[in-house]
Scaffold this active site. Structure first.
Site, short mmCIF file in Angstrom:
data_model
loop_
_atom_site.label_atom_id
_atom_site.label_comp_id
_atom_site.label_asym_id
_atom_site.label_seq_id
_atom_site.Cartn_x
_atom_site.Cartn_y
_atom_site.Cartn_z
CG ASP A 177 -8.91 6.77 6.40
OD1 ASP A 177 -9.85 7.24 5.73
OD2 ASP A 177 -7.99 6.11 5.91
CE LYS A 207 0.93 -0.05 7.30
NZ LYS A 207 -0.26 0.59 7.89
CG MET A 220 1.87 4.16 5.16
SD MET A 220 2.67 5.76 5.26
CE MET A 220 3.57 5.59 6.79
N GLY A 221 3.99 0.99 2.48
CA GLY A 221 4.98 -0.05 2.26
C GLY A 221 4.34 -1.38 1.98
CB VAL A 234 1.44 -6.23 4.54
CG1 VAL A 234 1.02 -7.04 5.77
CG2 VAL A 234 1.05 -4.77 4.72
N GLY A 245 0.83 -1.19 0.00
CA GLY A 245 0.00 0.00 0.00
C GLY A 245 0.86 1.23 0.00
#
Length: 700
Positions: free
Chosen positions: A215, A116, A98-99, A101, A96
């Site tokens: 969110d 993550k 951010m990085g 998984v 995703g």
């Protein structure tokens, strides 16, 4: 995502960034349709692109770099690789903004976890790192079976010298709620209600810890299989979360389809924004679509600000009236008119007739027209054989010794094997495992894990069972890594059922450890009002009088313990301690002799050494201390007793060393060190101050 979908995402991203902001919503709706995963990934990319000038080299190159976060050609880890000398990579799960998984095995604990990562391209950015750390800090404050658990942050140095940062979190095997809706269509209310109950329980836990998700959306709910049957719903991704009071340091971000009107206007955010998003998710669950649509983001925003939400019944004509009104109440434009706290949404769905309001910063919840009574839990029909096992377990647990707890555990297990939905039996099983860990009858790591699992089962089955809420708080409160996050659960258990003695006991014990002795005494007395002969409540009250320095009350309470249970060694040891602190040393030693009559123990030896030290017999006290230390090094034993004895002997270094070793063992007794009268002389010691920081405390 597959390679084809990544290629499609990149193609749409390249087209969308060329459009005016006002044109993008319509473009995304036309291109993505009901493909929520693709739509949300595209929105995430565009948000990163818009904020690129804040943390990337320049807007000109940000497009390539933003997309690179999602599509780095080389993955960070390979299957079988061991990272940070502790985690063996099993599978790549996904990626995703951010990085990436991964599924991994924690080699130290023998458990599967999710890793993550934070992409190397942005790990050097202070703002992004602050957000990453905040995700850990906030996530660790919320401990609940319906909230994804975040464990810790690590750094891995690769063979080429590159450093990769990642966090470990609970591994969830399932699918998102968004995917379930997209693939299976809308839910019936019978299917939806268990899911909504669990989502509410997760959000309630976050709000109780002072956290706003900000969110929340259907793709941030994972649906996994529950070991007792059915589906477990887990709220995930607190990456945008913020404190319920005060500025989190992050912008009022969110996913466009779910954000509340006040988020659009950058107004002060309260838990009401999550309740609004819950309304959107509920609308989506029962209709299969979103309440607000339009050609552009501005058009959709205007509808949210100036038009009432459409009735879900327009899209699901057979929807019961309670659902229709509850969803519309959540989607009210005015946050003060939404049901609050979040549990009030369930009140409306289930027709309890009790509608509560949330007052930010208040410790109580007021009701329209009066005080809200605790909602009674629905009675469950219990199978006779399961009830027999449960009652036997309760009797075994009252013995408060290693054999008693082990027998109790076996009987509770038999009860839940016969009846997997027996919430009280799961809570009892959790309490027995937790007590086994707390009193060093069992290996803390194993016992706490079992206690945590059982307490989560109890809460999954009955989120409003006070004992289930309380035992989860108790488990958290005796884990050296999580203990400071326990209060919301313990407090809520007391508020749910003020007449539950165990809830008062666990909350009182926690308050005493954090130095709030008078509050602890009030909680324990309230518990004794309901169960005046309960030995454990009486023992804990004696301890709190000691911590508070109320030595006369301590002595009186210790004599009460001996009167209540003259055959329990712990009663005589409490009296020995009280007599020691009153200067009655010979009487204290005789009480140690009485304890030894019923069970000779190292604890009694330690109390004897303490009394000898207090009356000036340093040689005998030192001899006992060395004898106890030899035993402590190879056997589970309350570290705090040995540390206190070393402190009385003026051996500050030894005292702090054993406290640190006890912490490494996850011995919960070290958590009483900050409030221990025996350790007062250490409070200015720099090594002791460092130990307090390990406990999560700043100073005394």
């Amino acid at each position: 995502m597959t390679a084809e979908r990544w290629a499609r995402l990149k193609e749409l991203f390249e087209q969308a960034v060329e459009l005016e902001s006002s044109e993008r919503a319509g473009f995304i709706e036309r291109q993505c349709g009901m493909d929520r995963e693709l739509s949300e990934s595209l929105w995430n990319l565009l948000r990163q692109h818009e904020s690129a000038s804040d943390f990337l080299d320049s807007p000109l190159v940000s497009r390539q770099r933003v997309f690179a976060y999602f599509t780095q050609s080389g993955r960070a880890f390979k299957a079988g690789e061991v990272v940070a000398t502790r985690f063996r990579i099993i599978n790549f799960i996904g990626q995703g903004g951010m990085g990436e998984v991964y599924e991994a095995e924690d080699l130290e604990l023998g458990e599967r976890v999710a890793l993550k990562t934070l992409r190397t391209a942005i790990a050097s950015d202070e703002n992004v790192m602050a957000r990453f750390k905040q995700e850990i800090q906030l996530g660790r404050r919320v401990t609940h079976p319906n909230v994804s658990r975040i464990f810790d942050m690590f750094r891995h140095v690769s063979p080429d010298g590159a450093t990769l940062t990642f966090l470990t979190m609970e591994l969830l095997d399932g699918e998102t709620l968004a995917h379930r809706i997209r693939s299976g269509g809308r839910f019936s209310t019978g299917e939806a209600l268990p899911i909504v109950r669990q989502i509410v329980a997760g959000l309630e836990a976050a709000h109780a810890a002072g956290i706003i998700h900000r969110d929340f959306k259907s793709s941030n709910v994972m649906l996994t299989s529950n070991p007792t049957g059915g589906t477990r719903a887990v709220v995930t991704d607190f990456g945008l979360a913020g404190a319920a009071q005060g500025d989190s340091g992050l912008p009022a971000a969110g996913t466009p389809a779910y954000i509340a009107p006040e988020q659009l206007c950058n107004k002060e955010l309260t838990p009401a924004v999550d309740i609004y998003a819950l309304g959107v998710v509920m609308f989506e669950i029962v209709t299969g679509c979103l309440p607000f649509t339009g050609q552009t983001t501005i058009e959709i925003a205007k509808k949210r600000l100036y038009e009432p939400a459409p009735a879900p019944r327009q899209f699901a004509p057979n929807l019961p009236g309670r659902w229709n009104t509850a969803i519309l109440a959540c989607l009210d434009q005015d946050p003060l008119r939404r049901p609050a706290p979040v549990t009030a949404v369930l009140d409306r769905l289930e027709g309890s007739g009790v509608y509560r309001r949330w007052f930010i910063g208040a410790s109580t919840v007021a009701a329209l027209g009066g005080t809200v009574a605790s909602l009674a839990t629905r009675p469950r029909p219990i199978k006779p054989e399961a009830e027999k096992n449960f009652k036997r377990a309760e009797e075994f647990a009252k013995r408060r010794n290693a054999e008693g707890f082990q027998n109790a555990i076996e009987e509770y297990k038999r009860a839940v094997a016969i009846q997997p939905d027996y919430d009280h039996a799961w809570a009892g099983l959790a309490a027995s495992y937790a007590a086994g860990a707390n009193f060093n009858f069992m290996a803390p790591a194993t016992a706490l894990k079992e206690a945590r699992n059982a307490s989560e089962q109890a809460l999954n089955l009955n989120p409003r069972l006070a004992k289930a809420q309380g035992v989860l708080g108790y488990v958290i409160s005796i884990d050296v890594h999580t203990w400071l996050t326990a209060e919301p659960y313990l407090k809520r258990a007391v508020e749910t059922d003020p007449k539950e003695p165990s809830a008062r006991l666990w909350y009182g014990a926690y308050l005493g450890k954090v130095g709030r002795s008078q509050e602890a005494i009030r909680q324990l007395k309230a518990g004794l009002d309901q169960a005046p002969s309960d030995l454990v409540l009486n023992q804990q009250l004696a301890m709190e009088y000691f911590r508070a320095g109320q030595l006369d009350e301590f002595l009186t309470q210790a004599r009460t313990l001996v009167w209540l249970q003259p055959f329990d060694p712990a009663s005589h040891l409490a009296l020995a301690r009280a007599l020691e602190w009153k200067g009655q040393y010979e009487e204290a030693l005789r009480s140690c002799d009485e304890a030894d009559k019923y069970k000779s123990s190292v604890s009694a030896l330690c109390f004897r050494g303490s009394t000898e030290a207090a009356r000036g017999n340093r040689a005998r006290a030192s001899e006992i201390a060395m004898q106890v230390e030899v035993y402590w090094r190879t056997h589970p034993f309350e570290t705090i007793l040995l540390a206190g004895l070393f402190c009385q002997l003026g051996m500050a270094g030894k005292a702090v060393a054993v406290l640190n070793a006890g912490y490494d063992r996850n011995d919960s007794s070290v958590l009483t060190a900050p409030a221990s009268p025996y350790l007062k002389s250490l409070r200015s010691d720099l090594d002791f101050q460092a130990f307090l920081r390990r406990l999560g405390l700043k100073s005394l």
